[in-house]
Design an enzyme around this catalytic site. Structure first.
Site, PDB file in Angstrom:
ATOM      1  CB  SER A 146      81.368 -15.659  -5.225  1.00 11.88           C
ATOM      2  OG  SER A 146      82.736 -15.957  -5.013  1.00 11.88           O
ATOM      3  CE1 TYR A 159      82.567 -11.508  -7.538  1.00  8.02           C
ATOM      4  CE2 TYR A 159      83.828 -12.825  -5.970  1.00  8.02           C
ATOM      5  CZ  TYR A 159      83.000 -12.742  -7.067  1.00  8.02           C
ATOM      6  OH  TYR A 159      82.594 -13.891  -7.703  1.00  8.02           O
TER       7      TYR A 159
END
Length: 263
Positions: A146, A159
């Site tokens: 990501s 995350y």
């Protein structure tokens, strides 16, 4: 011919998180390029729909409904590919994710779970797949990381850290598995999947996010799927250990969560 280098005729792929979004688009794209696919996620109904689309593309999908938060279940997909199709050439580690949470609400257990879901599961599948790939002459792995693995924003501690770890894991695994198994990753930006539904369905939020993205749009799952076809096909045969940004040009988060300063 250059277009022929993007074909994956009679190759076999495993795609995790394949019931919807990026995973579903990837399974279909690989099938359209000529591959058969093992598709895995929790929800069988979604997988069956994807399998039907793969069949429409002239290829075969083997459905595995399983909980991929357990690394052992991820590892078992390598055997499923060999049992069903006799070989394994491509692994796409798409499953992952972690809900946003402020630092002081991020327990050690929450952080560990983020690593287990985003990194350990990918490692388990790669470890199980690599020996089979070597027997078939080689293979290709793509990990879905990501943009939050390289930019900073409040609320993304678990995350972003896990996705950054997955990105560097990719570089290290590529060194270990070279030259016969290539390992790359994609750092995905804001893509119109179920995880982004709340933004996509809110015109104001969507406009703000698009305005903060250099390419002025939210990505489509097919943007990522096309990149995966490139990386796993002969067209990408000289690429390994790389993290490709498919993020619309982001250099910072395009939507802040609005978490206040700590006092």
């Amino acid at each position: 011919m250059i277009p022929d280098r993007f074909l994956l005729t009679d190759r076999v792929a495993v795609v995790t998180g394949a019931g919807r979004g990026i995973g579903a688009a990837t399974a279909l794209a690989l099938a359209e390029a000529g591959a058969d696919v093992v598709i895995a996620a929790r929800t069988r109904d979604q997988l069956d729909e994807v399998a039907a689309r793969v069949a429409d593309a002239g290829r075969t999908a083997h459905v595995v409904a399983t909980d991929l938060s357990d690394p052992a279940n991820a590892a078992a997909l390598a055997d499923a590919a060999v049992t069903t199709f006799g070989r394994l050439d491509i692994v796409v580690n798409n499953v992952g994710g972690t809900l946003p949470r402020p630092l002081l609400e991020t327990s050690a257990e929450f952080l560990e779970e983020a690593f287990r879901f985003n990194v350990a599961g990918a490692h388990a599948l790669i470890s199980a797949a690599a020996p089979t790939m070597l027997k078939s002459g080689g293979g290709s792995v793509v990990n879905i990381s990501s943009v939050m693995g390289r930019v900073t924003g409040r609320g993304f501690l678990a995350y972003g850290t896990a996705k950054a770890a997955l990105a560097h894991y990719t570089r290290l695994a590529a060194a270990d598995l070279a030259p016969r198994v290539r390992v790359n990753a994609i750092a995905v930006g804001s893509v119109a999947t179920s995880a982004l539904d709340v933004v996509v369905r809110d015109p104001d939020l969507r406009e703000r996010m698009e305005a903060a993205t250099p390419l002025r749009r939210i990505g489509d799952p097919e943007d990522v799927a096309a990149t995966i076809v490139y990386l796993t096909s002969p067209a990408g045969s000289y690429v390994t250990g790389k993290v490709l940004d498919v993020d619309g040009g982001l250099q910072a988060p395009n939507l802040e969560l609005g978490l206040p300063d700590l006092t």
